[in-house]
Design a protein around this motif. Structure first.
Motif, PDB file in Angstrom:
ATOM      1  N   GLY A  89       0.792  -1.213   0.000  1.00 52.81           N
ATOM      2  CA  GLY A  89       0.000   0.000   0.000  1.00 52.81           C
ATOM      3  C   GLY A  89       0.826   1.266   0.000  1.00 52.81           C
ATOM      4  O   GLY A  89       2.035   1.243  -0.240  1.00 52.81           O
ATOM      5  N   VAL A  90       0.150   2.370   0.287  1.00 52.17           N
ATOM      6  CA  VAL A  90       0.744   3.711   0.338  1.00 52.17           C
ATOM      7  C   VAL A  90       0.914   4.072   1.807  1.00 52.17           C
ATOM      8  O   VAL A  90      -0.045   3.994   2.584  1.00 52.17           O
ATOM      9  N   LEU A 109       2.444   1.534   8.550  1.00 55.60           N
ATOM     10  CA  LEU A 109       0.999   1.559   8.326  1.00 55.60           C
ATOM     11  C   LEU A 109       0.769   2.057   6.908  1.00 55.60           C
ATOM     12  O   LEU A 109       1.411   3.007   6.468  1.00 55.60           O
ATOM     13  N   VAL A 110      -0.139   1.391   6.193  1.00 52.84           N
ATOM     14  CA  VAL A 110      -0.379   1.729   4.785  1.00 52.84           C
ATOM     15  C   VAL A 110      -1.860   1.730   4.465  1.00 52.84           C
ATOM     16  O   VAL A 110      -2.658   1.050   5.115  1.00 52.84           O
ATOM     17  N   TRP A 111      -2.221   2.546   3.451  1.00 52.98           N
ATOM     18  CA  TRP A 111      -3.539   2.439   2.838  1.00 52.98           C
ATOM     19  C   TRP A 111      -3.418   1.319   1.813  1.00 52.98           C
ATOM     20  O   TRP A 111      -2.547   1.370   0.935  1.00 52.98           O
ATOM     21  N   ARG A 119       5.057  -2.090   2.246  1.00 51.17           N
ATOM     22  CA  ARG A 119       4.357  -3.229   2.829  1.00 51.17           C
ATOM     23  C   ARG A 119       4.166  -2.932   4.312  1.00 51.17           C
ATOM     24  O   ARG A 119       5.111  -2.576   5.003  1.00 51.17           O
ATOM     25  N   GLY A 120       2.940  -3.049   4.797  1.00 53.15           N
ATOM     26  CA  GLY A 120       2.680  -2.767   6.193  1.00 53.15           C
ATOM     27  C   GLY A 120       1.268  -3.134   6.583  1.00 53.15           C
ATOM     28  O   GLY A 120       0.518  -3.723   5.802  1.00 53.15           O
ATOM     29  N   GLN A 121       0.912  -2.753   7.818  1.00 50.32           N
ATOM     30  CA  GLN A 121      -0.427  -3.032   8.313  1.00 50.32           C
ATOM     31  C   GLN A 121      -1.431  -2.098   7.644  1.00 50.32           C
ATOM     32  O   GLN A 121      -1.180  -0.902   7.510  1.00 50.32           O
ATOM     33  N   ILE A 131      -6.138   7.477  -2.147  1.00 45.57           N
ATOM     34  CA  ILE A 131      -4.841   7.019  -2.659  1.00 45.57           C
ATOM     35  C   ILE A 131      -4.505   7.714  -3.972  1.00 45.57           C
ATOM     36  O   ILE A 131      -3.387   8.175  -4.170  1.00 45.57           O
ATOM     37  N   LYS A 132      -5.472   7.828  -4.849  1.00 46.03           N
ATOM     38  CA  LYS A 132      -5.264   8.513  -6.128  1.00 46.03           C
ATOM     39  C   LYS A 132      -5.178  10.030  -5.923  1.00 46.03           C
ATOM     40  O   LYS A 132      -4.373  10.708  -6.560  1.00 46.03           O
TER      41      LYS A 132
END
Length: 170
Positions: A89-90, A109-111, A119-121, A131-132
């Motif tokens: 994610g982001v 931590l990611v969206w 890579r994360g929770q 995100i966009k």
């Protein structure tokens, strides 16, 4: 008149976009295009924010003190979040590039995003278009990552996030 059903997470995204625009003129279609939210949803969002006292009656000006108070004392209760499984994610919250300079963490931590490079929770974004929307808007990205800290962060992280938010909002 529409029924007021309470604030929705996307309302915070819309308000943060208005904060990031500062005093630049905008139209509903501008917000719609940049946030990937329909014009009717932008209108409904600003209506809910007006009822909550977070924008003025004309729905053009953010009531900055009220917004800051809501963010500081209400975010973690109204839109709580518990980090989920490990995904691509982001980066968000304390994993945002700005906050990485201040905090270290074993698990970012990611969206969630299939195109994400980290890579994360997983932390669910306040709206699926976030995100966009943050790809070309660094200020909005920082504001929304700061909001995520208010939702999931520890005291030290929250204090720094509040200071950053105050810099932009007040």
């Amino acid at each position: 008149m529409r029924d007021h059903v309470g604030m929705r997470p996307l309302d915070i995204v819309v308000l943060m976009k208005l904060v990031s625009l500062a005093d630049k003129p905008w139209q509903y279609r501008d917000l719609s295009a940049s946030l990937l939210i329909s014009i009717s949803e932008i209108s409904a969002s600003l209506h809910r924010s007006m009822i909550a006292g977070l924008v003025d009656g004309a729905r053009k000006k953010v009531m900055r003190n009220a917004l800051m108070e809501f963010l500081q004392y209400g975010m973690r209760y109204v839109f709580p979040q518990i980090p989920g499984p490990i995904v691509n994610g982001v980066e968000t919250a304390h994993s945002h590039p700005f906050y990485k300079n201040h905090f270290t963490s074993d698990v970012p931590l990611v969206w969630p995003s299939v195109n994400g490079k980290a890579r994360g929770q997983a932390i669910e974004p306040l709206h699926k278009g976030v995100i966009k929307a943050v790809e070309n808007d660094d200020q909005l990205y920082l504001l929304l990552a700061s909001i995520d800290i208010l939702r999931v962060g520890k005291v030290r992280e929250i204090n720094l996030a509040l200071n950053e938010l105050k810099r932009y909002i007040l």
